[in-house]
Design an enzyme around this catalytic site. Structure first.
Site, mmCIF file in Angstrom:
data_model
loop_
_atom_site.group_PDB
_atom_site.id
_atom_site.type_symbol
_atom_site.label_atom_id
_atom_site.label_comp_id
_atom_site.label_asym_id
_atom_site.label_seq_id
_atom_site.Cartn_x
_atom_site.Cartn_y
_atom_site.Cartn_z
ATOM 1 N N TYR A 1 0.725 -1.083 -0.029
ATOM 2 C CA TYR A 1 -0.064 0.055 0.076
ATOM 3 C C TYR A 1 0.971 1.438 -0.085
ATOM 4 C CZ TYR A 1 -3.743 2.925 1.467
ATOM 5 O OH TYR A 1 -4.785 3.974 1.505
ATOM 6 N N ASP B 1 -0.890 -7.800 5.895
ATOM 7 C CA ASP B 1 -1.872 -6.871 5.644
ATOM 8 C C ASP B 1 -3.122 -7.761 5.021
ATOM 9 O OD1 ASP B 1 -3.704 -4.916 4.509
ATOM 10 O OD2 ASP B 1 -2.100 -3.369 4.396
HETATM 11 C C1 LIG Z 1 -6.459 1.286 2.378
HETATM 12 C C2 LIG Z 1 -5.428 0.349 2.747
HETATM 13 C C3 LIG Z 1 -4.730 0.728 3.797
HETATM 14 C C4 LIG Z 1 -4.797 1.733 4.600
HETATM 15 O O1 LIG Z 1 -5.967 2.208 5.318
HETATM 16 P P1 LIG Z 1 -6.606 3.352 5.792
HETATM 17 O O2 LIG Z 1 -7.919 2.934 6.373
HETATM 18 O O3 LIG Z 1 -7.058 4.139 4.619
HETATM 19 O O4 LIG Z 1 -5.906 4.036 6.653
HETATM 20 C C5 LIG Z 1 -3.710 -0.142 3.928
HETATM 21 N N1 LIG Z 1 -3.676 -1.299 3.240
HETATM 22 C C6 LIG Z 1 -4.098 -1.661 2.334
HETATM 23 C C7 LIG Z 1 -4.044 -2.782 1.640
HETATM 24 C C8 LIG Z 1 -5.194 -0.788 1.960
HETATM 25 O O5 LIG Z 1 -6.027 -0.945 0.978
#
Ligand SMILES: *Cc1c(COP(=O)(O)O)cnc(C)c1O
Length: 400
Positions: A111, A183
């Site tokens: 990200y 993630d």
């Molecule tokens: C959107 C996203 C984030 C960050 O999240 P927020 O809620 O916008 O702070 C992190 N990792 C991935 C894969 C994302 O799609």
């Protein structure tokens, strides 16, 4: 609690017992900043950790607690923690696991803001990061250093949809005692549960599939009790990126339909992929649920379905990709993903525009690449909109 029940039941029931809240069917919203003590002594005991009970909403709140318990159950972990954004969760975990001069091993595509955070950690604290495709055990092993304090993995990789074999990475990490953080935003726990594959911590941007309705920005973290407690009392408490009780309440509501929503997101995406692949304006389609995708075998091993995101390259230039976006009628031009609405974005000028061009191209993010978050609408309507826009891209090139 409800751990023995099926996922589809736990998304609705786990972490909440209506008997504890006057029979309220849904989790009450505790929209309060602080909690009163019956006596000075009780306050003293709560601060000393000798008595149960809430103190102040940055340290804990019953609505937030229900959400944290629910996500822990869904990910198959011991404890959960909620944050005000996905990035608050990512930064809390990375700062908690590292110290100055450490090393992080990270998947090749991540990200955009996580990339920004890692750059900041390097600049301020000399925490170096290696980006790796993590294709084989040898490749992962060869990049581990004595000062490696964390392996950070995103799979499917945003936006190129490559996958990383989580069981393989966690097997290597175990040999060195290094925690693996995943993630899991793109899959949600319905499609993929990294802790069951041996990983140590899971982060989510709950803004996406978990919330599912495009009305909340929030983050979640799951892991074992010790680590979660440590993060709760350090990088969460003292940096303070907490979730508001109302947003936690919205997430509890959104979560109830996670399983049925994911089924529809995935089946819509599966239907669109072959049509996209057949269209002459499309050069390349990246979807892990496509049996010709190079990482399809990993998908079969660790995911329930291929997910709701499809990236594809337009046959043409950056302008052709932008032209496609501009021809769509009801598909929305927006970043974010996992909403009821189908969303489309152009990574090289939007989500990944902060990444230097050379690195970006090395990650496979070309100017012709667009990313589609397939929504919950009728598949026929989504494809019809894409189809007419792709036809216009094709005919505009003939005219040139
Ligand atoms: C959107 C996203 C984030 C960050 O999240 P927020 O809620 O916008 O702070 C992190 N990792 C991935 C894969 C994302 O799609």
């Amino acid at each position: 609690m409800n751990e023995k029940k099926a996922f589809e039941t736990n998304v609705i029931h786990s972490g909440y017992n209506s008997k504890d809240f006057l029979g309220s069917l849904t989790t009450p919203l505790f929209q309060t900043s602080t909690f009163t003590f019956d006596s000075a002594e009780q306050g003293e005991q709560r601060f000393a950790g000798e008595a149960e009970g809430y103190i102040y909403s940055r340290l804990g709140n019953p609505t937030v607690k229900a959400l944290e318990d629910r996500i822990a159950t869904l990910e198959g972990g011991e404890a959960g923690l909620a944050f005000g954004s996905g990035m608050a969760a990512v930064s809390a975990v990375l700062i908690a696991l590292t110290k100055a001069n450490d090393h992080i091993l990270c998947s090749r595509g991540i990200y955009g803001c996580t990339f920004g955070l890692l750059s900041m950690l390097e600049e301020k604290y000399n925490i170096q990061t290696n980006f790796s495709e993590m294709k084989t055990e040898e490749q992962v092993r060869s990049l581990i250093r004595p000062e490696t304090s964390c392996i950070y993995v995103e799979t499917p990789i945003n936006p190129t949809m490559e996958l990383i074999d989580l069981a393989m990475v966690s097997r290597v990490a175990k040999d060195y005692g290094i925690p693996v953080v995943v993630d899991n935003t793109f899959s949600s726990p319905y499609l993929q549960r990294p802790l069951e594959l041996g990983c140590d911590l899971v982060v989510h941007s709950a803004t996406k599939y978990i919330g599912g309705h495009g009305d909340v920005v929030a983050g979640l973290l799951v892991g074992n009790q010790d680590v979660i407690q440590r993060i709760a009392m350090t990088t969460q408490k003292d940096i303070g990126g907490i979730i508001s009780p109302f947003d936690a309440w919205l997430l509890l509501r959104g979560l109830k339909t996670l399983a049925v929503r994911m089924d529809r997101h995935c089946s819509n995406a599966e239907k669109i992929v072959p049509y996209l692949k057949d269209h002459p304006a499309v050069a390349k389609v990246y979807y892990p649920g496509d049996h010709l995708h190079p990482d399809y075998y990993i998908m079969k091993k660790q995911m329930k379905y291929g997910g709701g995101l499809i990236s594809f390259e337009i046959n043409g230039t950056k302008q052709d990709a932008q032209y496609l976006l501009n021809q769509l009628t009801f598909i929305k031009k927006a970043v974010s993903l996992g909403d009821a609405e189908t969303l489309i974005q152009h990574p090289s000028t939007m989500t990944h525009s902060v990444i230097p061009e050379e690195t970006r191209l090395h990650m496979g993010i070309t100017d012709q690449l667009v990313r589609l978050s397939v929504g919950l609408e009728a598949f026929e309507d989504v494809w019809a909109d894409l189809h007419q826009a792709l036809n216009k891209v094709e005919s505009s090139k003939v005219e040139q």
